[in-house]
Design an enzyme around this catalytic site. Structure first.
Site, short mmCIF file in Angstrom:
data_model
loop_
_atom_site.label_atom_id
_atom_site.label_comp_id
_atom_site.label_asym_id
_atom_site.label_seq_id
_atom_site.Cartn_x
_atom_site.Cartn_y
_atom_site.Cartn_z
N GLU A 47 0.85 -1.19 0.00
CA GLU A 47 0.00 0.00 0.00
C GLU A 47 0.89 1.25 0.00
OE1 GLU A 47 -3.40 1.80 3.04
OE2 GLU A 47 -1.68 0.72 3.85
N ASN A 110 -7.32 5.65 -1.98
CA ASN A 110 -6.19 4.78 -1.70
C ASN A 110 -6.35 3.59 -2.64
OD1 ASN A 110 -4.24 3.08 -0.59
ND2 ASN A 110 -4.73 3.64 1.52
N LYS A 127 -9.56 1.24 -2.14
CA LYS A 127 -9.77 0.75 -0.78
C LYS A 127 -11.16 1.07 -0.26
CE LYS A 127 -7.35 0.98 3.70
NZ LYS A 127 -6.13 1.54 4.32
N GLU A 145 -6.48 8.74 7.75
CA GLU A 145 -6.82 8.33 6.38
C GLU A 145 -8.16 8.89 5.91
OE1 GLU A 145 -6.26 4.47 4.38
OE2 GLU A 145 -5.22 3.88 6.22
N CYS A 171 -4.70 -3.03 2.96
CA CYS A 171 -4.51 -2.81 4.39
C CYS A 171 -5.74 -3.18 5.22
CB CYS A 171 -4.08 -1.37 4.64
SG CYS A 171 -3.25 -1.15 6.24
N ASN A 196 0.34 -0.95 5.16
CA ASN A 196 1.24 -0.19 6.04
C ASN A 196 0.60 -0.26 7.42
OD1 ASN A 196 2.73 2.60 4.23
ND2 ASN A 196 2.02 0.67 3.39
#
Length: 313
Positions: A47, A110, A127, A145, A171, A196
């Site tokens: 990621e 993302n 994502k 995020e 993730c 991550n």
């Protein structure tokens, strides 16, 4: 004829805030070359593989924030990686920060892109499960995020790579059972994941010793319960003062980890995935056509009554 796919997981060590795209892409190309030397046909990167994990910071300068996003893929900075894929004949999945104009406005996701062995883009995933918050919270590890990305709007697509059905996840997606179920209902035979993940969370110090266990647990369960291969790549090591776990791995449909990274730096692991295992493991315990009873589930839920609220103690 046996169906197999040589898959590589390309873990990276930390990426410094000041590290240029050119330098990062050069590192990724070196990893792809190592994967190719190991016989890989497909590789997965972490990621946000092109930048440091910037959502750890409370940033306010629009130009500073904008610099973390890609407006085209491939673009001038990433084109060498796609050229390397063509040269090496190794496809890849790459996590990155995407800025795109949709519905008349800028939207930020993302994202993970899947490229073929000819370097051409096959598809992308955005994502779905975006964690954290939009503003810092006292006593909580800074993880903003939700300020910098909106949840994905592409669902759980599955793409054909050399005749193998490939899904992707990023993730926090890996912690949710519906990620694997939706991908596999859409026909995925292998799921590529990049992540991550902080080593420590301020809000749950008592669980610190379980971080790696909780990293692998949902992926192994997802592989086993859905009889699917999983290849997961971490960004690892101490990045801008924050320790990130490694644990990059390849998991068979049996739930077994068949390859595991040993370091917290740039590292490649490769495994020859036997795609017949998907069907074998389904026969052993998860023959969905025979044993699943979706018509009964709603009746059972109604009889049990509503669940307690998710926020209840």
């Amino acid at each position: 004829m046996a169906r197999r796919l040589n898959v590589a997981v390309c873990q990276t060590g930390p990426i410094a805030r000041a590290e240029s795209r050119a330098d990062v892409v050069a590192r990724l190309i070196a990893l792809l070359e190592t994967a190719a030397a190991g016989g890989a046909e497909l590789a997965v990167f972490p990621e946000m593989a092109l930048t440091t994990f910037f959502p750890r910071w409370d940033l306010t300068d629009p130009d500073e924030i904008r610099a973390f996003y890609e407006r085209e893929m491939p673009g001038p900075d990433t084109a060498p990686l796609f050229a390397a894929a063509r040269r090496l004949k190794v496809g890849f999945a790459l996590g990155y920060c995407e800025s795109v104009v949709e519905d008349g406005r800028e939207r930020r996701f993302n994202t993970m892109v899947l490229a073929g062995r000819d370097g051409a883009v096959i598809g992308r995933y955005r994502k779905m499960h975006v964690p954290g918050s939009e503003a810092p919270e006292e006593g909580v590890t800074v993880h903003l995020e939700r300020r910098y990305f909106e949840p994905g709007n592409l669902g759980f697509p599955v793409f054909s790579f050399e005749g193998v059905r490939i899904g992707m996840a990023i993730c926090n997606d890996r912690r949710w059972p519906e990620t694997y179920r939706m991908l596999c209902l859409n026909g995925a035979e292998m799921v590529l994941i990049g992540y991550n993940t902080p080593l420590l969370l301020t809000e749950t110090p008592r669980l610190a010793h379980l971080r790696m266990f909780h990293n692998h647990l949902p992926m192994q369960a997802g592989a086993y319960q859905n009889t699917v291969w999983i290849a997961a790549a971490a960004k690892a090591g101490v990045e801008e003062g924050q320790a990130l776990i490694g644990g990059s791995c390849i998991i068979a449909p049996s739930g077994e980890i068949v390859a595991l990274a040993n370091s917290l730096g740039d590292e490649v692991i490769v495994h020859r995935a036997d795609l017949a295992m998907n069907e074998d493991c389904a026969k052993a315990g998860f023959d969905f056509a025979r044993y699943r009873r979706p018509d009964e589930y709603a009746l059972i839920a109604q009889a049990a009554g509503p669940r307690r609220p998710a926020t209840a103690g």
